[in-house]
Design a protein around this motif. Structure first.
Motif, mmCIF file in Angstrom:
data_model
loop_
_atom_site.group_PDB
_atom_site.id
_atom_site.type_symbol
_atom_site.label_atom_id
_atom_site.label_comp_id
_atom_site.label_asym_id
_atom_site.label_seq_id
_atom_site.Cartn_x
_atom_site.Cartn_y
_atom_site.Cartn_z
ATOM 1 N N GLN A 85 62.824 12.545 57.921
ATOM 2 C CA GLN A 85 63.993 12.205 57.111
ATOM 3 C C GLN A 85 63.675 11.129 56.021
ATOM 4 O O GLN A 85 64.525 10.447 55.491
ATOM 5 N N ALA A 86 62.114 11.221 55.738
ATOM 6 C CA ALA A 86 61.663 9.856 54.796
ATOM 7 C C ALA A 86 60.494 10.263 54.037
ATOM 8 O O ALA A 86 59.986 11.253 54.881
ATOM 9 N N LEU A 87 60.541 9.794 52.680
ATOM 10 C CA LEU A 87 59.126 10.218 52.086
ATOM 11 C C LEU A 87 58.750 9.075 51.040
ATOM 12 O O LEU A 87 59.875 8.591 50.455
ATOM 13 N N SER A 88 57.434 8.753 50.900
ATOM 14 C CA SER A 88 57.226 7.654 50.009
ATOM 15 C C SER A 88 57.259 8.264 48.470
ATOM 16 O O SER A 88 56.887 9.265 48.337
ATOM 17 N N PHE A 222 65.732 5.178 46.742
ATOM 18 C CA PHE A 222 65.339 3.906 46.622
ATOM 19 C C PHE A 222 64.122 3.543 45.783
ATOM 20 O O PHE A 222 62.988 4.025 46.013
ATOM 21 N N SER A 223 64.162 2.316 45.313
ATOM 22 C CA SER A 223 63.338 1.783 44.327
ATOM 23 C C SER A 223 62.937 0.230 44.626
ATOM 24 O O SER A 223 63.945 -0.443 45.103
ATOM 25 N N PHE A 224 61.738 -0.118 44.261
ATOM 26 C CA PHE A 224 61.526 -1.438 44.472
ATOM 27 C C PHE A 224 61.432 -2.162 42.955
ATOM 28 O O PHE A 224 61.089 -3.396 42.808
ATOM 29 N N PHE A 237 61.316 5.089 47.960
ATOM 30 C CA PHE A 237 61.309 6.018 48.869
ATOM 31 C C PHE A 237 62.521 7.032 48.970
ATOM 32 O O PHE A 237 63.549 6.459 48.196
ATOM 33 N N ALA A 238 62.216 8.081 49.543
ATOM 34 C CA ALA A 238 63.597 8.983 49.781
ATOM 35 C C ALA A 238 63.974 8.957 51.224
ATOM 36 O O ALA A 238 63.148 8.956 52.074
ATOM 37 N N ARG A 265 51.938 -1.594 51.001
ATOM 38 C CA ARG A 265 51.962 -3.110 51.822
ATOM 39 C C ARG A 265 53.105 -4.035 51.098
ATOM 40 O O ARG A 265 53.473 -4.743 51.857
ATOM 41 N N MET A 266 52.907 -4.060 49.841
ATOM 42 C CA MET A 266 53.563 -4.904 49.119
ATOM 43 C C MET A 266 55.248 -4.571 49.513
ATOM 44 O O MET A 266 55.891 -5.266 49.903
ATOM 45 N N GLY A 267 55.503 -3.119 49.552
ATOM 46 C CA GLY A 267 56.714 -2.659 49.676
ATOM 47 C C GLY A 267 57.183 -3.128 51.181
ATOM 48 O O GLY A 267 58.478 -3.456 51.399
ATOM 49 N N ILE A 268 56.445 -2.908 52.028
ATOM 50 C CA ILE A 268 56.841 -3.347 53.512
ATOM 51 C C ILE A 268 57.246 -4.886 53.655
ATOM 52 O O ILE A 268 58.143 -5.206 54.209
ATOM 53 N N ALA A 269 55.956 -5.663 52.938
ATOM 54 C CA ALA A 269 56.608 -7.183 52.816
ATOM 55 C C ALA A 269 57.865 -7.442 52.043
ATOM 56 O O ALA A 269 58.618 -8.271 52.474
#
Ligand SMILES: Cc1ncc(COP(=O)(O)O)c(C=O)c1O
Length: 374
Positions: A85-88, A222-224, A237-238, A265-269
């Motif tokens: 249910q998720a995709l980068s 969603f967006s960063f 990510f969707a 990894r930036m996104g995780i942080a």
């Protein structure tokens, strides 16, 4: 295509600058605040890690997707499966364009509010879809009732975006319940493009995925780019309906190998940053909004305070042409705005200000535009 009015503006800005004029550029909605230092440090260390240098298949996105679903559950209380249910994404714009290709066939119709982010119209054209504009009501939200039955028959998808670019409209739960009921009645997939989720000054941003039954027919993007000012890094990510996510994954497979792992990894942080870091930046946009609105009101222009997003959407006096006004604003006021028609057929007679300058510069721009309107 609507893009041409942006090219026209670009030429007008270049011409003014070539004559030595200073232009206050409020025509582009790219956040000008700095990317948090921790995220840059994450990227620097990732770039030195050979484990990040190769192609990145689905398994290499799983840590990012686990973090995205953990963040979503923490914020909205709904647990999603990161593997189905998720995709980068390489930004929400990329995701939306591929999603339309993935879930509809050429000749199908996609419903798009008559004023919308320009990429939606281009993405519909790319997928061979008929883009059907949805009328906006007084509240700047689409009116679902007035649609031709033949169009509804062909329609497969509805694209929505709240907080909205360019109108700054915010949709409440009651709106989303109506949108979902409409989508259920006509068997539509709802695509909710949600990059401004954090940019809310009054009220709250609703995630429609949490509504009962929404997971059957909704994908949210969603967006960063806005919350973390990472527009140039291209990450998003969707989340949502597993069948649509699988179709999107299949459509992307021949095109890309996901975003670079160091940027994931930036996104995780970013998703682990304390919420007050994001709120602090939202306050910056709030003070910019206030400066612009108060300057224009002070000059007698009847603008109301946008509740969300990073834009002010201004209706020009009756009969005034938005492109001509925007060109005159560059030439005579030294302010670049986005002409409304670039956002779709409902944008004629409007201009959009992006809150991408400090408050005092926005106030100056507001006064100059008020003088020009006068
Ligand atoms: C409504 C909307 N969707 C998508 C985008 C682009 O997002 P991303 O950088 O994640 O592709 C923007 C950028 O301005 C936007 O306003």
């Amino acid at each position: 295509m609507p893009e041409s009015v942006f090219l026209l503006m670009d030429r007008a800005k270049s011409a003014a600058r070539a004559q030595g004029k200073r232009v206050i550029d409020l025509s582009i909605g790219a956040s000008d605040l700095p990317v948090p230092g921790e995220l840059i440090a994450e990227l620097e260390s990732a770039a030195r890690d050979p484990a990040t240098w190769g192609y990145c298949l689905k398994s290499c996105t799983m840590r990012f997707l686990e973090e995205a679903t953990r963040w979503y559950a923490g914020r909205f209380g709904l647990e999603l499966d990161p593997s189905t249910q998720a995709l980068s994404l390489i930004g929400s714009q990329e995701g939306l364009a591929h999603l339309l290709l993935a879930v509809a066939d050429p000749g199908d119709a996609v419903l798009i509010p008559e004023v919308a982010y320009p990429s939606y119209w281009g993405a519909a054209a790319l997928a061979g879809l008929e883009a059907v504009p949805l009328k906006l009501g007084e509240d700047l939200l689409p009116v679902f009732e007035e649609l031709d039955p033949g169009v509804l028959e062909r329609a497969r998808v509805i694209v929505l975006n709240y907080p909205n670019n360019p109108t700054a409209a915010l949709a409440d739960r009651a709106f989303w319940a109506r949108a979902l009921a409409f989508a259920e009645a006509h068997d539509l997939l709802i695509v909710h493009d949600n990059p401004y989720i954090d940019m809310v000054y009054e009220g709250e941003a609703v995630s429609p995925l949490v509504l009962e039954g929404a997971l059957e027919r909704t994908v949210e993007l969603f967006s960063f780019s806005k919350s973390f000012h990472m527009g140039g890094f291209r990450l998003g990510f969707a989340l949502g309906n597993a069948e649509a996510i699988a179709a999107l994954e299949a459509a992307k497979a021949p095109v890309d190998f996901n975003q670079y792992l160091g940027i994931q990894r930036m996104g995780i942080a970013a998703l682990r940053l304390p919420p007050d870091r994001v709120l602090r930046d939202v306050q910056v946009f709030r003070s910019r909004r206030d400066a612009l609105v108060e300057a224009m009101q002070g000059c007698g222009v009847p603008v109301s305070r946008p509740k969300a997003s990073m834009y002010l959407w201004l209706k020009l006096p009756e009969g005034m042409d938005d492109v001509r006004f925007a060109l005159r604003a560059v030439e005579h006021a030294g302010v670049a705005l986005a002409p409304g028609r670039g956002f779709g057929p409902g944008g004629h007679g409007y201009v959009r200000f992006a809150l991408v300058q400090p408050p005092e510069v926005l106030a100056e721009a507001g006064r100059r535009i008020a003088a020009l309107l006068d």
